[in-house]
Design a protein around this motif. Structure first.
Motif, PDB file in Angstrom:
ATOM      1  N   GLY A 450       0.791  -1.220   0.000  1.00  7.39           N
ATOM      2  CA  GLY A 450       0.000   0.000   0.000  1.00  7.39           C
ATOM      3  C   GLY A 450       0.825   1.271   0.000  1.00  7.39           C
ATOM      4  O   GLY A 450       0.268   2.364  -0.025  1.00  7.39           O
ATOM      5  N   GLN A 451       2.150   1.130   0.009  1.00  7.54           N
ATOM      6  CA  GLN A 451       3.024   2.301   0.056  1.00  7.54           C
ATOM      7  C   GLN A 451       3.291   2.882  -1.328  1.00  7.54           C
ATOM      8  O   GLN A 451       3.709   4.029  -1.454  1.00  7.54           O
ATOM      9  CB  GLN A 451       4.364   1.924   0.704  1.00  7.54           C
ATOM     10  CG  GLN A 451       4.227   1.403   2.128  1.00  7.54           C
ATOM     11  CD  GLN A 451       3.614   2.425   3.054  1.00  7.54           C
ATOM     12  OE1 GLN A 451       3.999   3.590   3.043  1.00  7.54           O
ATOM     13  NE2 GLN A 451       2.642   1.995   3.854  1.00  7.54           N
ATOM     14  N   VAL A 452       3.090   2.066  -2.386  1.00  7.96           N
ATOM     15  CA  VAL A 452       3.355   2.519  -3.750  1.00  7.96           C
ATOM     16  C   VAL A 452       2.043   2.491  -4.524  1.00  7.96           C
ATOM     17  O   VAL A 452       1.360   1.459  -4.584  1.00  7.96           O
ATOM     18  CB  VAL A 452       4.386   1.608  -4.448  1.00  7.96           C
ATOM     19  CG1 VAL A 452       4.605   2.061  -5.891  1.00  7.96           C
ATOM     20  CG2 VAL A 452       5.702   1.622  -3.680  1.00  7.96           C
ATOM     21  N   THR A 453       1.663   3.628  -5.102  1.00  7.64           N
ATOM     22  CA  THR A 453       0.423   3.700  -5.874  1.00  7.64           C
ATOM     23  C   THR A 453       0.669   3.212  -7.293  1.00  7.64           C
ATOM     24  O   THR A 453       1.819   3.139  -7.767  1.00  7.64           O
ATOM     25  CB  THR A 453      -0.102   5.131  -5.909  1.00  7.64           C
ATOM     26  OG1 THR A 453       0.833   5.956  -6.628  1.00  7.64           O
ATOM     27  CG2 THR A 453      -0.306   5.663  -4.503  1.00  7.64           C
ATOM     28  N   ALA A 454      -0.415   2.920  -7.979  1.00  4.52           N
ATOM     29  CA  ALA A 454      -0.305   2.469  -9.366  1.00  4.52           C
ATOM     30  C   ALA A 454       0.298   3.564 -10.240  1.00  4.52           C
ATOM     31  O   ALA A 454       1.100   3.290 -11.143  1.00  4.52           O
ATOM     32  CB  ALA A 454      -1.682   2.056  -9.884  1.00  4.52           C
ATOM     33  N   GLU A 455      -0.068   4.818  -9.981  1.00  2.00           N
ATOM     34  CA  GLU A 455       0.463   5.930 -10.769  1.00  2.00           C
ATOM     35  C   GLU A 455       1.976   6.055 -10.595  1.00  2.00           C
ATOM     36  O   GLU A 455       2.712   6.286 -11.569  1.00  2.00           O
ATOM     37  CB  GLU A 455      -0.223   7.239 -10.370  1.00  2.00           C
ATOM     38  CG  GLU A 455      -1.695   7.330 -10.766  1.00  2.00           C
ATOM     39  CD  GLU A 455      -2.600   6.461  -9.907  1.00  2.00           C
ATOM     40  OE1 GLU A 455      -2.139   6.011  -8.820  1.00  2.00           O
ATOM     41  OE2 GLU A 455      -3.748   6.220 -10.309  1.00  2.00           O
ATOM     42  N   GLU A 456       2.462   5.902  -9.364  1.00  2.00           N
ATOM     43  CA  GLU A 456       3.902   5.986  -9.111  1.00  2.00           C
ATOM     44  C   GLU A 456       4.642   4.841  -9.795  1.00  2.00           C
ATOM     45  O   GLU A 456       5.725   5.041 -10.370  1.00  2.00           O
ATOM     46  CB  GLU A 456       4.167   5.956  -7.609  1.00  2.00           C
ATOM     47  CG  GLU A 456       3.676   7.201  -6.873  1.00  2.00           C
ATOM     48  CD  GLU A 456       3.782   7.046  -5.366  1.00  2.00           C
ATOM     49  OE1 GLU A 456       3.808   8.071  -4.662  1.00  2.00           O
ATOM     50  OE2 GLU A 456       3.840   5.886  -4.883  1.00  2.00           O
ATOM     51  N   ALA A 457       4.083   3.636  -9.745  1.00  2.23           N
ATOM     52  CA  ALA A 457       4.733   2.489 -10.366  1.00  2.23           C
ATOM     53  C   ALA A 457       4.771   2.641 -11.882  1.00  2.23           C
ATOM     54  O   ALA A 457       5.792   2.343 -12.522  1.00  2.23           O
ATOM     55  CB  ALA A 457       4.002   1.207  -9.984  1.00  2.23           C
ATOM     56  N   LEU A 458       3.670   3.113 -12.485  1.00  2.00           N
ATOM     57  CA  LEU A 458       3.639   3.310 -13.933  1.00  2.00           C
ATOM     58  C   LEU A 458       4.630   4.383 -14.359  1.00  2.00           C
ATOM     59  O   LEU A 458       5.285   4.268 -15.398  1.00  2.00           O
ATOM     60  CB  LEU A 458       2.225   3.695 -14.371  1.00  2.00           C
ATOM     61  CG  LEU A 458       1.167   2.575 -14.278  1.00  2.00           C
ATOM     62  CD1 LEU A 458      -0.222   3.148 -14.469  1.00  2.00           C
ATOM     63  CD2 LEU A 458       1.445   1.493 -15.321  1.00  2.00           C
ATOM     64  N   ALA A 459       4.750   5.439 -13.557  1.00  2.00           N
ATOM     65  CA  ALA A 459       5.704   6.508 -13.885  1.00  2.00           C
ATOM     66  C   ALA A 459       7.139   6.002 -13.780  1.00  2.00           C
ATOM     67  O   ALA A 459       7.980   6.308 -14.637  1.00  2.00           O
ATOM     68  CB  ALA A 459       5.485   7.698 -12.961  1.00  2.00           C
ATOM     69  N   ALA A 460       7.439   5.225 -12.743  1.00  2.00           N
ATOM     70  CA  ALA A 460       8.795   4.705 -12.581  1.00  2.00           C
ATOM     71  C   ALA A 460       9.165   3.746 -13.710  1.00  2.00           C
ATOM     72  O   ALA A 460      10.319   3.713 -14.152  1.00  2.00           O
ATOM     73  CB  ALA A 460       8.926   4.003 -11.233  1.00  2.00           C
ATOM     74  N   ALA A 461       8.191   2.983 -14.199  1.00  2.00           N
ATOM     75  CA  ALA A 461       8.449   2.033 -15.285  1.00  2.00           C
ATOM     76  C   ALA A 461       8.356   2.694 -16.650  1.00  2.00           C
ATOM     77  O   ALA A 461       8.442   1.990 -17.673  1.00  2.00           O
ATOM     78  CB  ALA A 461       7.468   0.867 -15.195  1.00  2.00           C
ATOM     79  N   GLN A 462       8.171   4.004 -16.701  1.00  2.00           N
ATOM     80  CA  GLN A 462       8.117   4.763 -17.945  1.00  2.00           C
ATOM     81  C   GLN A 462       7.037   4.219 -18.882  1.00  2.00           C
ATOM     82  O   GLN A 462       7.286   3.870 -20.045  1.00  2.00           O
ATOM     83  CB  GLN A 462       9.489   4.727 -18.643  1.00  2.00           C
ATOM     84  CG  GLN A 462      10.628   5.285 -17.821  1.00  2.00           C
ATOM     85  CD  GLN A 462      10.410   6.740 -17.443  1.00  2.00           C
ATOM     86  OE1 GLN A 462      10.073   7.570 -18.304  1.00  2.00           O
ATOM     87  NE2 GLN A 462      10.596   7.054 -16.167  1.00  2.00           N
ATOM     88  N   CYS A 463       5.809   4.147 -18.357  1.00  2.00           N
ATOM     89  CA  CYS A 463       4.688   3.588 -19.117  1.00  2.00           C
ATOM     90  C   CYS A 463       3.801   4.669 -19.739  1.00  2.00           C
ATOM     91  O   CYS A 463       2.630   4.409 -20.052  1.00  2.00           O
ATOM     92  CB  CYS A 463       3.838   2.700 -18.212  1.00  2.00           C
ATOM     93  SG  CYS A 463       4.673   1.202 -17.644  1.00  2.00           S
ATOM     94  N   GLY A 464       4.339   5.872 -19.924  1.00  2.00           N
ATOM     95  CA  GLY A 464       3.524   6.952 -20.492  1.00  2.00           C
ATOM     96  C   GLY A 464       2.983   6.619 -21.863  1.00  2.00           C
ATOM     97  O   GLY A 464       1.798   6.838 -22.154  1.00  2.00           O
ATOM     98  N   ASP A 465       3.837   6.061 -22.740  1.00  2.00           N
ATOM     99  CA  ASP A 465       3.366   5.727 -24.088  1.00  2.00           C
ATOM    100  C   ASP A 465       2.361   4.585 -24.056  1.00  2.00           C
ATOM    101  O   ASP A 465       1.445   4.516 -24.888  1.00  2.00           O
ATOM    102  CB  ASP A 465       4.549   5.361 -24.974  1.00  2.00           C
ATOM    103  CG  ASP A 465       5.301   4.147 -24.467  1.00  2.00           C
ATOM    104  OD1 ASP A 465       5.469   4.031 -23.229  1.00  2.00           O
ATOM    105  OD2 ASP A 465       5.708   3.306 -25.283  1.00  2.00           O
ATOM    106  N   VAL A 466       2.511   3.681 -23.069  1.00  2.00           N
ATOM    107  CA  VAL A 466       1.552   2.587 -22.934  1.00  2.00           C
ATOM    108  C   VAL A 466       0.190   3.136 -22.532  1.00  2.00           C
ATOM    109  O   VAL A 466      -0.853   2.731 -23.072  1.00  2.00           O
ATOM    110  CB  VAL A 466       2.041   1.560 -21.892  1.00  2.00           C
ATOM    111  CG1 VAL A 466       1.098   0.361 -21.846  1.00  2.00           C
ATOM    112  CG2 VAL A 466       3.451   1.113 -22.205  1.00  2.00           C
ATOM    113  N   LEU A 467       0.175   4.085 -21.615  1.00  2.00           N
ATOM    114  CA  LEU A 467      -1.085   4.683 -21.188  1.00  2.00           C
ATOM    115  C   LEU A 467      -1.748   5.425 -22.341  1.00  2.00           C
ATOM    116  O   LEU A 467      -2.976   5.386 -22.501  1.00  2.00           O
ATOM    117  CB  LEU A 467      -0.844   5.639 -20.013  1.00  2.00           C
ATOM    118  CG  LEU A 467      -0.341   4.994 -18.719  1.00  2.00           C
ATOM    119  CD1 LEU A 467      -0.071   6.059 -17.662  1.00  2.00           C
ATOM    120  CD2 LEU A 467      -1.353   3.979 -18.198  1.00  2.00           C
TER     121      LEU A 467
END
Length: 624
Positions: A450-467
């Motif tokens: 619960g310490q890491v949100t989905a938005e933070e994980a997606l940003a760290a994995a550089q998933c902007g183009d996937v989104l």
């Protein structure tokens, strides 16, 4: 057990000593369902058997010109018709319930075993065999369990009918009672040969399916080297072998069916000739002859269940054997003795690998397979040093395989944790992670701290183009990518996009220790650098181990470990090892020995970062 109650809260502890014992265990665990099916089957079979008596009674009433007895016979036939309809309906319902619940029990057992063994399962049993057991074999096992109660009802009905005919008309009933056991057991000598031919057919079909799967998986490579015709020829030969085996198996089963038609026909002819003689002599009445003949004719229907149970057993026995081969596998682990989740350094005593708590450690292995095995060891219970099958096929007295020492987390062996706790403490992301079908929100809805949100994980994995891609494919008006469905195994995404989504899923869980096997192998260098920086930033203060050979990721690691031939040979930063370890430099930069010697002698590599070193070496290659 009702279908609506599935799945089982506990599918039980199966008897895996052999295939027949496993089938017997399944039958015992469904004894209530079997008894229900047997009861309805007896009602159906006995009601059918009662029709000849009512018909014979009606015929005799017509001969005697008795209207009252004819009306009574008509009412009896109507009652029997209702009982037949009710019995047949409920028999089918309970039998199919037995089939589905037995198949569900086997599938739950296989799923539990797969979760228990993890990646060790496919190292012991071929993946194709596991799929075959989970699909076709489950249906065959369920077929036998379903046919068992109907066969028992048919056998009981035959006994009751034979006894009734002997009591009703001993002169003809004795003939039928003596013939029925011969008819039921006449095909018994042919069953072993039919079973062997059916087993051979399934074995050849399995090999052909495996060959087809390998060919489809490697089709692009085959086209590149012009090997399509070679493999197509192999598949043609394999399929022809399957066809010939299927024809031989069908011939044997058709012979069995023919015998079960011929011998009852001989019985009926004998019964008519003998009964007509008795009726002409006045020793029996016409109605009695009609009753016995009709009963003998209807008894051919229960006899069919003898052929069905033989076929069901011959097909389910090898299926049960394959299921037992999977279910008998187990991990050599000790019972859990630790209740508190440990934390601290992650240490492997086999290789000497140490991942300090709260730091980002990169591991370099020259052999990718060695890296994969080490990653698996870090994430779970230790496997035997020399893996071997632990089923009852192993010879008696053979020594048990020695067990490697367990990986330690904070000084606590993972073997002393329950499997669920060990996997919660140390999460391993495979080199080729699988994405399950569903929406992106469902994909990221996993057990976590619960310490890491989905938005933070997606940003760290550089998933902007996937989104962005998922937002364009969204069917909702707001274009929310979190509600967009991802197809099976993420086939609608590129390899790099699938890898980054899987990485985001791992980051969301926020385990005590995270082990990543080549987390950036499918992305370009610019994205790789950003992903590596995102992992380090998000996992700050948490233990992270990444198996990689990319200088972009290694340069960001707090600590780099070189593992060669199963042993840690060097530890330091990326730049230190690049300067001092030729073996490390060879793995990371793909240099030749001559280039390494030239660079070392001229001291050209001093002070150069990992990325600049690669550029310098590429320049040397171009000048050469």
């Amino acid at each position: 057990m009702h279908i609506r109650d599935l799945p089982y809260s506990d599918p039980g502890d199966p008897d895996v000593r052999s295939g027949p014992r496993f089938l017997l265990w399944l039958g015992r665990n469904q004894i209530r369902g079997q008894l229900k099916s047997l009861s309805w089957g007896l009602l159906h079979q006995c009601s059918v058997a009662g029709l000849p008596l009512a018909v014979g009674f009606a015929v005799q009433a017509v001969v005697d010109r008795s209207g009252s007895r004819l009306a009574l016979a008509g009412g009896l036939i109507a009652v029997l018709g209702v009982l037949i309809a009710v019995g047949d309906t409920m028999l089918h319902r309970t039998a199919v319930t037995n089939w589905i619940t037995a198949a569900a029990r086997v599938q739950q057992l296989l799923a539990r075993k797969t979760a228990e063994l993890g990646s060790a399962l496919t190292r012991r049993v071929a993946a194709g065999e596991v799929v075959a057991v989970s699909t076709g074999d489950v249906e065959k096992i369920g077929w036998f369990v379903e046919a068992l109660s109907r066969f028992a009802a048919a056998a009981a009905a035959l006994v009751l009918i034979c006894v009734g005919l002997v009591v009703y008309l001993p002169s003809l009933g004795a003939l039928v009672a003596l013939a029925m056991p011969l008819l039921a057991l006449a095909v018994l000598p042919l069953l072993p040969r039919a079973t062997r031919r059916a087993d051979l057919q399934r074995e050849k079909a399995g090999k052909a399916t495996e060959l087809a799967s390998d060919t489809v998986a490697g089709l692009r490579v085959l086209r590149g080297i012009g090997g399509e015709e070679l493999f197509l020829g192999r598949y043609r030969r394999a399929s022809q072998e399957v066809r010939r085996a299927a024809v031989r198996s069908a011939q044997m089963w058709s012979l069995i069916s023919a015998i079960q038609v011929l011998l009852p026909g001989v019985l009926l002819i004998s019964l008519v000739v003998y009964g007509a003689t008795l009726a002409r002599e006045g020793r029996i009445e016409v109605g009695q002859l009609v009753t016995v003949y009709s009963a003998a004719t209807l008894m051919l229907f229960p006899l069919r269940h003898f052929e069905e149970i033989a076929m069901a057993y011959s097909f389910s026995r090898p299926s049960a054997k394959r299921a037992v081969r999977v279910l008998s596998l187990h991990r050599t682990v000790e019972p859990s003795t630790v209740d508190v989740m440990p934390s601290g350094d992650l240490y492997d005593p086999v290789t000497g690998l140490m991942a300090p708590a709260g730091r980002f450690t990169a591991v370099v292995c020259g052999d990718p397979d060695e890296a994969g095995r080490l990653a698996e060891r870090l994430g779970g219970h230790a496997e035997p040093a020399a893996e071997q099958d632990t089923t009852d096929d192993a010879p008696e007295g053979s020594p048990s395989p020695e067990k490697n020492p367990s990986v330690l987390l904070g000084g606590v062996p993972l073997d002393e944790l329950s499997l669920a706790s060990a996997r919660t403490a140390v999460l391993v992301q495979d080199k080729d992670p699988v994405l399950l079908s569903g929406t992106l929100r469902e994909l990221l809805d996993v057990p976590s701290s619960g310490q890491v949100t989905a938005e933070e994980a997606l940003a760290a994995a550089q998933c902007g183009d996937v989104l962005d891609a998922l937002a364009q494919a969204s069917v909702t008006r707001d274009g929310d990518p979190m509600t967009t469905r991802i197809t099976e195994r993420g086939r609608s995404l590129s390899g790099g996009q699938r890898q980054r989504l899987a990485l985001a899923r791992s980051l969301v869980t926020d385990p005590e220790a995270l082990v990543l096997d080549e987390p950036t192998s499918a992305v370009d260098s610019h994205t790789e650098a950003r992903v590596a920086a995102g992992i380090k930033a998000l996992r700050q203060g948490r233990t992270t181990v990444a198996f990689a050979s990319s200088p972009l990721l290694l340069d960001l690691a707090d600590r780099v470990v070189l593992v060669h031939r199963g042993t840690v040979t060097a530890v330091g930063t990326h730049r230190e090892l690049l300067h001092t370890e030729p073996q490390y430099r060879a793995v990371v930069t793909r240099e030749t020995d001559d280039e390494i010697a030239a660079l070392t002698a001229s001291d050209e590599i001093d002070g150069i970062s990992g990325i600049k070193a690669i550029e310098e070496i590429e320049g040397i290659e171009e000048r050469a």
